[in-house]
Design a protein around this motif. Structure first.
Motif, PDB file in Angstrom:
ATOM      1  N   ARG A   1      -1.119 -41.528  15.133  1.00 30.81           N
ATOM      2  CA  ARG A   1      -1.232 -42.962  14.853  1.00 30.81           C
ATOM      3  C   ARG A   1      -0.696 -43.203  13.446  1.00 30.81           C
ATOM      4  N   VAL A   2       0.332 -44.006  13.378  1.00 33.93           N
ATOM      5  CA  VAL A   2       0.991 -44.313  12.107  1.00 33.93           C
ATOM      6  C   VAL A   2       1.238 -45.817  12.046  1.00 33.93           C
ATOM      7  N   PRO A   3       1.630 -46.345  10.879  1.00 36.58           N
ATOM      8  CA  PRO A   3       1.876 -47.789  10.798  1.00 36.58           C
ATOM      9  C   PRO A   3       2.905 -48.264  11.814  1.00 36.58           C
ATOM     10  N   GLU A   4       2.780 -49.524  12.179  1.00 36.42           N
ATOM     11  CA  GLU A   4       3.708 -50.135  13.131  1.00 36.42           C
ATOM     12  C   GLU A   4       5.145 -49.954  12.633  1.00 36.42           C
ATOM     13  N   GLY A   5       6.027 -49.658  13.561  1.00 35.04           N
ATOM     14  CA  GLY A   5       7.422 -49.459  13.211  1.00 35.04           C
ATOM     15  C   GLY A   5       7.775 -47.993  12.942  1.00 35.04           C
ATOM     16  N   PHE A   6       6.776 -47.117  13.014  1.00 38.22           N
ATOM     17  CA  PHE A   6       6.989 -45.681  12.818  1.00 38.22           C
ATOM     18  C   PHE A   6       6.502 -44.923  14.040  1.00 38.22           C
ATOM     19  N   PHE A   7       7.053 -43.727  14.230  1.00 32.65           N
ATOM     20  CA  PHE A   7       6.651 -42.825  15.295  1.00 32.65           C
ATOM     21  C   PHE A   7       6.497 -41.453  14.659  1.00 32.65           C
ATOM     22  N   ALA A   8       5.418 -40.741  15.011  1.00 33.20           N
ATOM     23  CA  ALA A   8       5.191 -39.430  14.412  1.00 33.20           C
ATOM     24  C   ALA A   8       4.443 -38.552  15.399  1.00 33.20           C
ATOM     25  N   GLY A   9       4.663 -37.241  15.249  1.00 32.70           N
ATOM     26  CA  GLY A   9       3.974 -36.294  16.109  1.00 32.70           C
ATOM     27  C   GLY A   9       3.898 -34.928  15.464  1.00 32.70           C
ATOM     28  N   VAL A  10       3.010 -34.103  16.017  1.00 34.91           N
ATOM     29  CA  VAL A  10       2.820 -32.737  15.526  1.00 34.91           C
ATOM     30  C   VAL A  10       2.732 -31.790  16.712  1.00 34.91           C
ATOM     31  N   SER A  11       3.393 -30.655  16.568  1.00 33.63           N
ATOM     32  CA  SER A  11       3.337 -29.564  17.541  1.00 33.63           C
ATOM     33  C   SER A  11       2.681 -28.377  16.848  1.00 33.63           C
ATOM     34  N   PHE A  12       1.700 -27.779  17.497  1.00 38.24           N
ATOM     35  CA  PHE A  12       0.930 -26.694  16.878  1.00 38.24           C
ATOM     36  C   PHE A  12       0.367 -25.784  17.961  1.00 38.24           C
ATOM     37  N   GLY A  13      -0.343 -24.769  17.509  1.00 36.32           N
ATOM     38  CA  GLY A  13      -1.053 -23.893  18.443  1.00 36.32           C
ATOM     39  C   GLY A  13      -0.364 -22.571  18.673  1.00 36.32           C
TER      40      GLY A  13
ATOM     41  N   GLU B   1      11.754 -33.045  18.356  1.00 32.19           N
ATOM     42  CA  GLU B   1      12.025 -32.491  17.023  1.00 32.19           C
ATOM     43  C   GLU B   1      10.822 -31.737  16.472  1.00 32.19           C
ATOM     44  N   ALA B   2       9.617 -32.280  16.651  1.00 35.16           N
ATOM     45  CA  ALA B   2       8.415 -31.571  16.178  1.00 35.16           C
ATOM     46  C   ALA B   2       8.283 -30.225  16.883  1.00 35.16           C
ATOM     47  N   ARG B   3       8.523 -30.203  18.190  1.00 33.39           N
ATOM     48  CA  ARG B   3       8.426 -28.957  18.941  1.00 33.39           C
ATOM     49  C   ARG B   3       9.510 -27.968  18.513  1.00 33.39           C
ATOM     50  N   ALA B   4      10.726 -28.471  18.260  1.00 26.78           N
ATOM     51  CA  ALA B   4      11.817 -27.592  17.819  1.00 26.78           C
ATOM     52  C   ALA B   4      11.499 -27.015  16.441  1.00 26.78           C
ATOM     53  N   LYS B   5      10.929 -27.817  15.561  1.00 30.65           N
ATOM     54  CA  LYS B   5      10.563 -27.314  14.235  1.00 30.65           C
ATOM     55  C   LYS B   5       9.475 -26.243  14.341  1.00 30.65           C
ATOM     56  N   ARG B   6       8.496 -26.459  15.209  1.00 28.35           N
ATOM     57  CA  ARG B   6       7.433 -25.466  15.372  1.00 28.35           C
ATOM     58  C   ARG B   6       8.000 -24.136  15.854  1.00 28.35           C
ATOM     59  N   SER B   7       8.871 -24.190  16.848  1.00 29.08           N
ATOM     60  CA  SER B   7       9.391 -22.956  17.440  1.00 29.08           C
ATOM     61  C   SER B   7      10.497 -22.328  16.602  1.00 29.08           C
ATOM     62  N   GLY B   8      11.125 -23.143  15.756  1.00 28.59           N
ATOM     63  CA  GLY B   8      12.264 -22.657  14.998  1.00 28.59           C
ATOM     64  C   GLY B   8      13.528 -22.632  15.833  1.00 28.59           C
ATOM     65  N   ALA B   9      13.480 -23.232  17.025  1.00 31.27           N
ATOM     66  CA  ALA B   9      14.609 -23.190  17.949  1.00 31.27           C
ATOM     67  C   ALA B   9      15.806 -23.988  17.458  1.00 31.27           C
ATOM     68  N   GLY B  10      15.569 -24.970  16.646  1.00 35.53           N
ATOM     69  CA  GLY B  10      16.667 -25.803  16.174  1.00 35.53           C
ATOM     70  C   GLY B  10      16.820 -27.044  17.021  1.00 35.53           C
ATOM     71  N   LEU B  11      17.259 -28.089  16.386  1.00 34.92           N
ATOM     72  CA  LEU B  11      17.348 -29.382  17.041  1.00 34.92           C
ATOM     73  C   LEU B  11      18.411 -29.426  18.126  1.00 34.92           C
ATOM     74  N   SER B  12      19.496 -28.704  17.948  1.00 39.07           N
ATOM     75  CA  SER B  12      20.564 -28.761  18.950  1.00 39.07           C
ATOM     76  C   SER B  12      20.054 -28.296  20.315  1.00 39.07           C
ATOM     77  N   GLU B  13      19.165 -27.330  20.317  1.00 38.12           N
ATOM     78  CA  GLU B  13      18.576 -26.854  21.572  1.00 38.12           C
ATOM     79  C   GLU B  13      17.646 -27.902  22.169  1.00 38.12           C
ATOM     80  N   ALA B  14      16.870 -28.577  21.317  1.00 37.01           N
ATOM     81  CA  ALA B  14      15.925 -29.580  21.791  1.00 37.01           C
ATOM     82  C   ALA B  14      16.631 -30.816  22.330  1.00 37.01           C
ATOM     83  N   ILE B  15      17.827 -31.107  21.834  1.00 36.08           N
ATOM     84  CA  ILE B  15      18.565 -32.275  22.299  1.00 36.08           C
ATOM     85  C   ILE B  15      19.011 -32.076  23.749  1.00 36.08           C
ATOM     86  N   ARG B  16      19.477 -30.887  24.056  1.00 38.26           N
ATOM     87  CA  ARG B  16      19.989 -30.613  25.399  1.00 38.26           C
ATOM     88  C   ARG B  16      18.916 -30.765  26.472  1.00 38.26           C
ATOM     89  N   SER B  17      17.763 -30.162  26.242  1.00 37.26           N
ATOM     90  CA  SER B  17      16.661 -30.276  27.197  1.00 37.26           C
ATOM     91  C   SER B  17      15.380 -29.878  26.489  1.00 37.26           C
TER      92      SER B  17
END
Length: 180
Positions: A168-180, A138-154
């Motif tokens: 690194r976020v509190p326990e029970g959470f997952f987070a990431g960033v795509s940039f560059g 999802e982070a990568r799809a948001k960066r590219s603007g490709a949309g989540l439906s494309e990221a779900i497929r592959s």
């Protein structure tokens, strides 16, 4: 790149909700009012309030600018085309990324994933592993603007210069960033 995150364990007090509403332009306030689910409404308020505060502190922009859909529907600030942003919220957490180039962030909380989704996309993995992959896609799809439906497929190969970091976020959470 600048990242801002906030995590909470309780409902907002009415005065906190009012303070967050005061940070938002009419467009975002109206959108928040459309949420029937109070928890989702509060997530929205916290996330956009965090974006407003980040812009004020780091970019000197005193009020949250108008947000429009840019290329492929990716949100942008028409009055500040040099500022790229991404925003994500989940139950008990919000994440905002600001950069001078395309950026994508995602945050999710640990929760049961539907049986059909796990069968279709999870290939026998744990919910934790599934959410880590989901956040990255999802982070990568948001960066590219490709949309989540494309990221779900592959998941496409990393584009030239693209980077992804799990945060690194509190326990029970997952987070990431795509940039560059």
């Amino acid at each position: 790149m600048e990242l801002y995150g906030v995590f909470w364990e309780r409902k907002l007090l009415p005065e906190e909700e009012q303070a967050l509403c005061s940070l938002l332009p009419p467009q975002q306030r109206q959108r928040a009012e459309q949420f029937r689910n109070m928890a989702r409404r509060q997530e929205h308020l916290v996330a956009y309030g965090l974006l407003a505060l980040a812009l004020r502190e780091r970019r000197g922009i005193s009020t949250l600018p108008a947000i429009a859909a840019g290329k492929k529907g990716k949100p942008c600030f028409p009055d500040y085309p040099e500022i790229f942003f991404s925003i994500s919220h989940t139950k008990g957490g919000a994440l905002v990324g600001l950069d001078n180039g395309p950026i994508g962030v995602d945050v999710e909380h640990l929760r049961p994933i539907g049986k059909r989704t796990m069968e279709r996309l999870g290939n026998g993995m744990t919910e934790e592993a599934f959410l880590r992959i989901w956040v990255r896609r999802e982070a990568r799809a948001k960066r590219s603007g490709a949309g989540l439906s494309e990221a779900i497929r592959s998941e496409p190969s990393m584009a030239g210069g693209e980077q992804y970091r799990e945060l690194r976020v509190p326990e029970g959470f997952f987070a990431g960033v795509s940039f560059g």
